[in-house]
Motif scaffolding. Structure first.
Motif, mmCIF file in Angstrom:
data_model
loop_
_atom_site.group_PDB
_atom_site.id
_atom_site.type_symbol
_atom_site.label_atom_id
_atom_site.label_comp_id
_atom_site.label_asym_id
_atom_site.label_seq_id
_atom_site.Cartn_x
_atom_site.Cartn_y
_atom_site.Cartn_z
ATOM 1 N N PRO A 73 7.090 -7.247 10.087
ATOM 2 C CA PRO A 73 7.192 -6.601 8.102
ATOM 3 C C PRO A 73 8.564 -6.848 8.045
ATOM 4 C CG PRO A 73 7.460 -4.393 9.922
ATOM 5 C CD PRO A 73 6.615 -6.446 11.181
ATOM 6 N N PRO A 74 8.618 -6.820 6.423
ATOM 7 C CA PRO A 74 10.188 -7.102 5.969
ATOM 8 C C PRO A 74 11.063 -6.234 6.099
ATOM 9 C CG PRO A 74 9.190 -6.438 4.320
ATOM 10 C CD PRO A 74 7.870 -6.380 5.468
ATOM 11 N N ALA A 75 12.223 -6.593 5.956
ATOM 12 C CA ALA A 75 13.533 -5.366 6.592
ATOM 13 C C ALA A 75 15.171 -5.774 6.029
ATOM 14 C CB ALA A 75 13.908 -5.900 7.888
ATOM 15 N N GLY A 76 16.156 -4.699 5.143
ATOM 16 C CA GLY A 76 16.018 -5.228 4.792
ATOM 17 C C GLY A 76 18.032 -4.032 4.941
ATOM 18 N N THR A 77 18.749 -3.909 3.958
ATOM 19 C CA THR A 77 19.649 -3.356 3.997
ATOM 20 C C THR A 77 20.121 -1.676 3.435
ATOM 21 O OG1 THR A 77 21.681 -4.112 2.798
ATOM 22 C CG2 THR A 77 21.585 -5.296 5.356
ATOM 23 N N THR A 78 20.018 -1.166 3.698
ATOM 24 C CA THR A 78 20.441 -0.170 2.771
ATOM 25 C C THR A 78 22.146 0.944 2.761
ATOM 26 O OG1 THR A 78 17.998 1.267 3.561
ATOM 27 C CG2 THR A 78 20.139 2.620 2.225
ATOM 28 N N THR A 79 22.311 0.514 1.521
ATOM 29 C CA THR A 79 24.004 1.192 0.716
ATOM 30 C C THR A 79 23.848 1.954 0.005
ATOM 31 O OG1 THR A 79 25.243 -1.027 1.456
ATOM 32 C CG2 THR A 79 25.977 0.924 0.437
ATOM 33 N N ASN A 145 3.023 -7.241 1.034
ATOM 34 C CA ASN A 145 1.752 -7.652 0.308
ATOM 35 C C ASN A 145 0.673 -7.560 0.985
ATOM 36 O OD1 ASN A 145 1.517 -9.985 1.851
ATOM 37 N ND2 ASN A 145 2.187 -11.116 -0.833
ATOM 38 N N GLU A 146 0.427 -7.342 2.319
ATOM 39 C CA GLU A 146 -0.150 -6.746 3.364
ATOM 40 C C GLU A 146 -0.085 -5.592 3.811
ATOM 41 O OE1 GLU A 146 -0.609 -9.927 6.532
ATOM 42 O OE2 GLU A 146 -0.413 -10.876 5.096
ATOM 43 N N GLY A 147 0.745 -4.915 3.122
ATOM 44 C CA GLY A 147 0.551 -3.425 4.025
ATOM 45 C C GLY A 147 1.395 -2.529 4.939
ATOM 46 N N LYS A 148 2.348 -3.694 5.658
ATOM 47 C CA LYS A 148 2.932 -3.621 6.639
ATOM 48 C C LYS A 148 4.374 -2.900 6.583
ATOM 49 C CE LYS A 148 2.695 -7.599 8.967
ATOM 50 N NZ LYS A 148 2.212 -8.144 7.976
ATOM 51 N N ALA A 149 4.633 -1.431 6.620
ATOM 52 C CA ALA A 149 6.111 -1.901 6.251
ATOM 53 C C ALA A 149 7.146 -1.704 7.720
ATOM 54 C CB ALA A 149 5.443 0.182 6.521
ATOM 55 N N SER A 150 8.333 -1.634 7.469
ATOM 56 C CA SER A 150 9.236 -2.093 8.083
ATOM 57 C C SER A 150 9.429 -0.950 8.816
ATOM 58 C CB SER A 150 10.836 -2.822 7.223
ATOM 59 O OG SER A 150 11.836 -1.902 7.081
ATOM 60 N N MET A 151 10.620 -0.473 9.776
ATOM 61 C CA MET A 151 11.054 0.448 10.365
ATOM 62 C C MET A 151 12.152 0.844 8.908
ATOM 63 S SD MET A 151 10.326 0.332 13.568
ATOM 64 C CE MET A 151 11.754 1.849 14.806
ATOM 65 N N SER A 152 12.721 2.084 9.096
ATOM 66 C CA SER A 152 13.165 2.743 8.071
ATOM 67 C C SER A 152 14.329 2.093 9.027
ATOM 68 C CB SER A 152 13.272 4.367 8.506
ATOM 69 O OG SER A 152 14.552 5.032 7.568
ATOM 70 N N VAL A 153 15.341 2.011 7.410
ATOM 71 C CA VAL A 153 17.082 1.529 7.476
ATOM 72 C C VAL A 153 17.675 2.507 6.906
ATOM 73 C CG1 VAL A 153 18.986 -0.223 7.133
ATOM 74 C CG2 VAL A 153 16.731 -0.393 7.853
#
Length: 168
Positions: A73-79, A145-153
């Motif tokens: 799944p995708p992953a990003g950053t949170t600020t 777009n396949e509905g897979k969620a990343s871990m929470s950040v």
């Protein structure tokens, strides 16, 4: 599946490269795997995995192979508020950038890690912190777009609505 009595296994993406062979304890009743380093190409895609099983007397099976599709799944950053430590407002901007947004359909935000609000993906989202003054944490997770969620950040900020006061 391993033969009865297996207590260990080796896993690799290249059985001819000994640096890539990773020993892993095995149990048919263990649900959680210990994270091991992954060698070779880190990109998503089709992978062939080779596995050997060992018994209590260190007798090893022949290599077995299988093909998997590595699709993380995708992953990003949170600020929150550009990384500020404090805010006087409960309405904030949460930056949720991701390196490759091409497969990202949405981003979800939460004040408590249980109730999630879904937004079409944008790198920045207006958000309301709840619960009055104090330390607030916002969690984000990205959905492909396949509905897979990343871990929470998450990121935290202190909401301080009290004006400064002088003592004297």
């Amino acid at each position: 599946a391993p033969a009865s009595g297996a207590i260990g296994m080796l896993i690799t993406t290249d059985p001819d490269d000994l640096r890539q062979i990773v020993p892993i304890p095995y149990s048919e009743t263990v649900v959680t795997w210990i994270t091991q380093p992954w060698y070779g190409d880190d990109a998503d895609g089709v992978r062939t995995i080779w596995v050997k099983w060992a018994d209590a007397k260190s007798r090893w099976s022949d290599w077995s192979t299988d093909t998997i599709i590595l699709d993380r799944p995708p992953a990003g950053t949170t600020t929150i508020e550009s990384g500020a430590g404090y805010t006087a407002e409960s309405n904030v901007t949460v930056a949720v950038p991701i390196e490759d947004p091409g497969d990202v359909e949405s981003v979800e935000l939460s004040n408590d890690g249980r109730a999630w609000t879904t937004f079409d993906y944008e790198p920045s989202i207006d958000w309301t912190l709840v619960g009055g003054p104090g330390t607030k944490t916002v969690g984000a997770r990205w959905v492909d777009n396949e509905g897979k969620a990343s871990m929470s950040v998450g990121d935290s900020i202190v909401v301080d609505t009290a004006p400064p006061s002088a003592t004297g």
